[in-house]
Design a protein around this motif. Structure first.
Motif, PDB file in Angstrom:
ATOM      1  N   ASN A  18       5.107  -7.809  31.608  1.00 52.31           N
ATOM      2  CA  ASN A  18       5.486  -6.527  31.026  1.00 52.31           C
ATOM      3  C   ASN A  18       6.066  -5.543  32.039  1.00 52.31           C
ATOM      4  OD1 ASN A  18       4.766  -7.363  28.492  1.00 52.31           O
ATOM      5  ND2 ASN A  18       2.811  -6.284  28.433  1.00 52.31           N
ATOM      6  N   ILE A  19       7.053  -6.012  32.797  1.00 56.29           N
ATOM      7  CA  ILE A  19       7.768  -5.145  33.726  1.00 56.29           C
ATOM      8  C   ILE A  19       9.236  -5.105  33.302  1.00 56.29           C
ATOM      9  CG2 ILE A  19       8.393  -4.695  36.112  1.00 56.29           C
ATOM     10  CD1 ILE A  19       5.963  -6.272  36.981  1.00 56.29           C
ATOM     11  N   PRO A  20       9.766  -3.922  32.941  1.00 46.78           N
ATOM     12  CA  PRO A  20      11.172  -3.823  32.535  1.00 46.78           C
ATOM     13  C   PRO A  20      12.078  -3.609  33.745  1.00 46.78           C
ATOM     14  CG  PRO A  20      10.074  -1.727  32.167  1.00 46.78           C
ATOM     15  CD  PRO A  20       9.036  -2.657  32.747  1.00 46.78           C
ATOM     16  N   TYR A  21      13.171  -4.360  33.804  1.00 47.98           N
ATOM     17  CA  TYR A  21      14.071  -4.294  34.952  1.00 47.98           C
ATOM     18  C   TYR A  21      15.484  -3.919  34.520  1.00 47.98           C
ATOM     19  CZ  TYR A  21      10.444  -7.016  37.395  1.00 47.98           C
ATOM     20  OH  TYR A  21       9.273  -7.449  37.948  1.00 47.98           O
ATOM     21  N   ALA A  22      16.178  -3.216  35.428  1.00 48.10           N
ATOM     22  CA  ALA A  22      17.600  -2.934  35.261  1.00 48.10           C
ATOM     23  C   ALA A  22      18.273  -3.043  36.619  1.00 48.10           C
ATOM     24  CB  ALA A  22      17.810  -1.539  34.678  1.00 48.10           C
ATOM     25  N   ASN A  23      19.581  -3.204  36.601  1.00 46.75           N
ATOM     26  CA  ASN A  23      20.375  -3.254  37.832  1.00 46.75           C
ATOM     27  C   ASN A  23      21.079  -1.919  38.035  1.00 46.75           C
ATOM     28  OD1 ASN A  23      19.608  -5.944  37.963  1.00 46.75           O
ATOM     29  ND2 ASN A  23      21.515  -6.685  37.059  1.00 46.75           N
ATOM     30  N   VAL A  24      21.182  -1.489  39.278  1.00 44.07           N
ATOM     31  CA  VAL A  24      21.772  -0.196  39.609  1.00 44.07           C
ATOM     32  C   VAL A  24      22.735  -0.371  40.774  1.00 44.07           C
ATOM     33  CG1 VAL A  24      21.297   2.118  40.508  1.00 44.07           C
ATOM     34  CG2 VAL A  24      19.795   1.131  38.776  1.00 44.07           C
ATOM     35  N   MET A  25      23.913   0.238  40.678  1.00 45.69           N
ATOM     36  CA  MET A  25      24.849   0.237  41.803  1.00 45.69           C
ATOM     37  C   MET A  25      24.581   1.465  42.663  1.00 45.69           C
ATOM     38  SD  MET A  25      29.034   0.094  41.876  1.00 45.69           S
ATOM     39  CE  MET A  25      29.050  -1.612  41.311  1.00 45.69           C
ATOM     40  N   CYS A  37      25.849   3.531  46.121  1.00 48.47           N
ATOM     41  CA  CYS A  37      27.031   3.679  46.966  1.00 48.47           C
ATOM     42  C   CYS A  37      26.793   4.711  48.058  1.00 48.47           C
ATOM     43  CB  CYS A  37      28.232   4.142  46.136  1.00 48.47           C
ATOM     44  SG  CYS A  37      28.632   3.117  44.704  1.00 48.47           S
ATOM     45  N   GLN A  38      27.436   4.480  49.202  1.00 47.35           N
ATOM     46  CA  GLN A  38      27.509   5.522  50.209  1.00 47.35           C
ATOM     47  C   GLN A  38      28.375   6.640  49.654  1.00 47.35           C
ATOM     48  OE1 GLN A  38      28.938   3.825  53.843  1.00 47.35           O
ATOM     49  NE2 GLN A  38      27.182   2.457  54.095  1.00 47.35           N
ATOM     50  N   PRO A  39      27.900   7.881  49.712  1.00 42.42           N
ATOM     51  CA  PRO A  39      28.642   8.984  49.085  1.00 42.42           C
ATOM     52  C   PRO A  39      30.078   9.097  49.599  1.00 42.42           C
ATOM     53  CG  PRO A  39      26.451   9.689  49.725  1.00 42.42           C
ATOM     54  CD  PRO A  39      26.644   8.328  50.322  1.00 42.42           C
ATOM     55  N   ASN A  40      30.969   9.398  48.682  1.00 42.29           N
ATOM     56  CA  ASN A  40      32.372   9.658  48.993  1.00 42.29           C
ATOM     57  C   ASN A  40      33.080   8.459  49.622  1.00 42.29           C
ATOM     58  OD1 ASN A  40      32.010  12.448  48.166  1.00 42.29           O
ATOM     59  ND2 ASN A  40      31.029  12.783  50.156  1.00 42.29           N
ATOM     60  N   THR A  41      32.581   7.262  49.320  1.00 40.76           N
ATOM     61  CA  THR A  41      33.227   6.046  49.807  1.00 40.76           C
ATOM     62  C   THR A  41      33.259   5.028  48.672  1.00 40.76           C
ATOM     63  OG1 THR A  41      31.274   4.778  50.516  1.00 40.76           O
ATOM     64  CG2 THR A  41      32.096   6.469  52.042  1.00 40.76           C
ATOM     65  N   SER A  42      33.933   3.917  48.931  1.00 34.64           N
ATOM     66  CA  SER A  42      33.939   2.802  47.980  1.00 34.64           C
ATOM     67  C   SER A  42      32.971   1.709  48.411  1.00 34.64           C
ATOM     68  CB  SER A  42      35.357   2.229  47.868  1.00 34.64           C
ATOM     69  OG  SER A  42      35.812   1.782  49.140  1.00 34.64           O
ATOM     70  N   THR A  43      32.105   2.037  49.355  1.00 33.90           N
ATOM     71  CA  THR A  43      31.114   1.075  49.835  1.00 33.90           C
ATOM     72  C   THR A  43      29.899   1.114  48.913  1.00 33.90           C
ATOM     73  OG1 THR A  43      31.849   1.399  52.115  1.00 33.90           O
ATOM     74  CG2 THR A  43      29.701   0.348  51.785  1.00 33.90           C
ATOM     75  N   CYS A  44      29.760   0.080  48.114  1.00 37.25           N
ATOM     76  CA  CYS A  44      28.710   0.048  47.091  1.00 37.25           C
ATOM     77  C   CYS A  44      28.047  -1.327  47.067  1.00 37.25           C
ATOM     78  CB  CYS A  44      29.291   0.335  45.708  1.00 37.25           C
ATOM     79  SG  CYS A  44      30.148   1.920  45.529  1.00 37.25           S
ATOM     80  N   ALA A  45      26.843  -1.361  46.524  1.00 37.00           N
ATOM     81  CA  ALA A  45      26.150  -2.632  46.314  1.00 37.00           C
ATOM     82  C   ALA A  45      25.293  -2.512  45.068  1.00 37.00           C
ATOM     83  CB  ALA A  45      25.280  -2.985  47.519  1.00 37.00           C
ATOM     84  N   THR A  46      25.272  -3.566  44.279  1.00 39.86           N
ATOM     85  CA  THR A  46      24.403  -3.595  43.104  1.00 39.86           C
ATOM     86  C   THR A  46      23.049  -4.145  43.509  1.00 39.86           C
ATOM     87  OG1 THR A  46      26.246  -3.877  41.571  1.00 39.86           O
ATOM     88  CG2 THR A  46      24.072  -4.553  40.798  1.00 39.86           C
ATOM     89  N   ILE A  47      22.020  -3.343  43.293  1.00 42.42           N
ATOM     90  CA  ILE A  47      20.646  -3.749  43.577  1.00 42.42           C
ATOM     91  C   ILE A  47      20.011  -4.163  42.255  1.00 42.42           C
ATOM     92  CG2 ILE A  47      18.454  -3.095  44.607  1.00 42.42           C
ATOM     93  CD1 ILE A  47      20.810  -3.031  46.555  1.00 42.42           C
ATOM     94  N   ASN A  48      19.624  -5.414  42.157  1.00 39.66           N
ATOM     95  CA  ASN A  48      19.038  -5.881  40.898  1.00 39.66           C
ATOM     96  C   ASN A  48      17.526  -5.696  40.916  1.00 39.66           C
ATOM     97  OD1 ASN A  48      18.072  -7.889  42.540  1.00 39.66           O
ATOM     98  ND2 ASN A  48      19.096  -9.562  41.505  1.00 39.66           N
ATOM     99  N   GLY A  49      16.961  -5.792  39.744  1.00 37.84           N
ATOM    100  CA  GLY A  49      15.511  -5.804  39.622  1.00 37.84           C
ATOM    101  C   GLY A  49      14.829  -4.508  39.973  1.00 37.84           C
ATOM    102  N   LEU A  50      15.388  -3.351  39.540  1.00 41.40           N
ATOM    103  CA  LEU A  50      14.665  -2.086  39.680  1.00 41.40           C
ATOM    104  C   LEU A  50      13.792  -1.874  38.444  1.00 41.40           C
ATOM    105  CD1 LEU A  50      16.701  -1.618  41.993  1.00 41.40           C
ATOM    106  CD2 LEU A  50      16.743   0.794  41.342  1.00 41.40           C
TER     107      LEU A  50
END
Length: 421
Positions: free
Chosen positions: A55-62, A64-77
């Motif tokens: 009973n743990i609900p998970y979502a994925n969240v991107m 990003c470093q502010p004001n850049t296009s450097t991003c990563a999707t972190i799964n399992g939050l």
């Protein structure tokens, strides 16, 4: 199987002034059209570490470093309606190749800001950072988040004042958290509020009892409670969205009493802002000044009750139910029992809830989602705000639309905070 309640000790929020039975109401609808981007997938399943915690609900969240296009999707939050803001394991960021500089203390350039959050099960600790959060079509630009120090890259060490607030149990690891972080989308805009901004002027100044923020010097290995403006506190990302920023809805389908190996649902942003987030006929329960509603159950009047997707069971006191041998945190009745409770909001609206409690030891160990798991009422160290409560955890969400309206926000004709279902 252990108690799993990722709900911020609400007593801390109250003291410091945070941020200023079967389905009812709207029922469960068909999925919204794909063109709508104010939602993201929600999954109840084994999670990123594959451990058998239910009973743990998970979502994925991107992130990003502010004001850049450097991003990563972190799964399992872990999606948590009992806390506020993004908390992410430092190791998860590192594995994704994302570096977020620690936030400097504006009052002392030699120091950085860190945060200790007391949850019912333990504490989290780590520095503040600034990040842009993207969840499908929604963006929260350059907001403060909390990086959890699971890889010990943050210095200095966690202060004793932090660890003494709860059970001295660190939640700063994948094994303890059962997630790569927490997506806190509860009823408050930030995780402390005015109290942590003005604690320096309070009698006795800023302490671990009225503040969750610390100014830390790595050279001296010292952290001291410090005031932090609300704008710099860990932020509920929803309130920073351009639209759909007045609350969230969690939708999960009904499941069989035997449970399910995995369940898919939705986390929807906004209430009454788009075609897929109207209140419909949901019962709206406004909350007290202390952010609770009242539950009448088994002759008890429980005026500190709440709804929490971060709790993996219903948690309440019932001396007539047998607890599990070797695990007294949970109930194990000889056969499944059907119980009922009545919830009442500050607006006088009442709602009857019927639910079942099964013997935990008889449930399948290959399933991760159950609607009939319950445990004994939680109490908390350092605050007495969780001693007269009914915690409607994730089992309550199955087969419902559950609305969480943010404090002070106009949401579907009623100003938050409120729960509706």
């Amino acid at each position: 199987m252990r108690r799993h309640i990722w709900s911020v000790l609400l007593g801390v929020c109250v003291l410091t002034g945070c941020g200023g039975g079967g389905g009812s109401g709207g029922g469960v609808s068909t999925p919204p059209p794909a063109v709508l981007t104010n939602l993201t997938a929600l999954t109840v399943g084994p999670g990123p570490n594959g451990q058998n915690n239910i009973n743990i609900p998970y979502a994925n969240v991107m992130i990003c470093q502010p004001n850049t296009s450097t991003c990563a999707t972190i799964n399992g939050l872990l999606v948590d309606t009992g806390s506020y803001g993004i908390r992410v394991l430092a190791s998860a960021l590192a594995s994704a190749g994302l570096t977020l500089p620690n936030t400097a203390d504006p009052a002392n350039a030699n120091n950085t800001l860190a945060e200790c959050i007391p949850f019912v099960d333990g504490y989290t600790w780590g520095p503040l950072a600034t990040a842009t959060i993207k969840i499908n079509g929604e963006t929260a630009s350059s907001i403060p988040i909390n990086v959890l120090n699971d890889n010990n890259t943050y210095n200095p060490t966690v202060p004793t004042a932090c660890t003494s607030l709860t059970s001295n149990t660190s939640l700063d690891s994948l094994a303890a958290l059962h997630a790569n972080g927490i997506l806190g989308v509860g009823i408050f805009p930030d995780d402390c509020g005015q109290g942590c901004e003005t604690c320096a002027s309070a009698g006795g100044g800023c302490t671990d009892q009225n503040d969750v923020y610390y100014s830390c010097n790595s050279t001296a290995n010292v952290c001291t409670p410090t005031p932090v403006p609300e704008t710099a506190q860990t932020r509920n990302p929803v309130v920073s969205f351009t639209t759909d920023n007045n609350g969230v809805i969690i939708e999960l389908p009904s499941i069989a009493a035997s449970g399910s190996a995995s369940v898919s649902g939705s986390l929807i942003f906004g209430i009454g802002t788009q075609s897929n987030n109207g209140l419909g006929g949901a019962a709206v329960l406004t909350l007290s000044q202390n952010s609770f509603f009242t539950t009448t159950f088994n002759g008890q009047t429980l005026n500190s009750s709440f709804i929490d997707s971060g709790s993996n069971a219903y948690y309440f006191a019932d001396a007539s139910l047998a607890t599990c041998s070797g695990n007294t945190d949970f109930y194990c009745p000889a056969s499944t029992v059907t119980l009922s409770a009545t919830n009442q909001g500050g607006n006088g609206i009442m709602s009857n809830v019927s639910f079942q409690v099964a013997n935990l030891n008889t449930l399948s160990n290959t399933n991760f989602a159950f609607n009939d798991v319950a445990g004994t009422a939680a109490t908390s160290t350092g605050t007495d705000m969780l001693n007269n409560d009914f915690d409607f955890g994730l089992p309550f969400f199955f087969g419902r639309h559950v609305f969480i309206a943010i404090d002070g926000a106009a949401a579907g004709g009623t100003t938050g905070p409120y729960y509706a279902y």
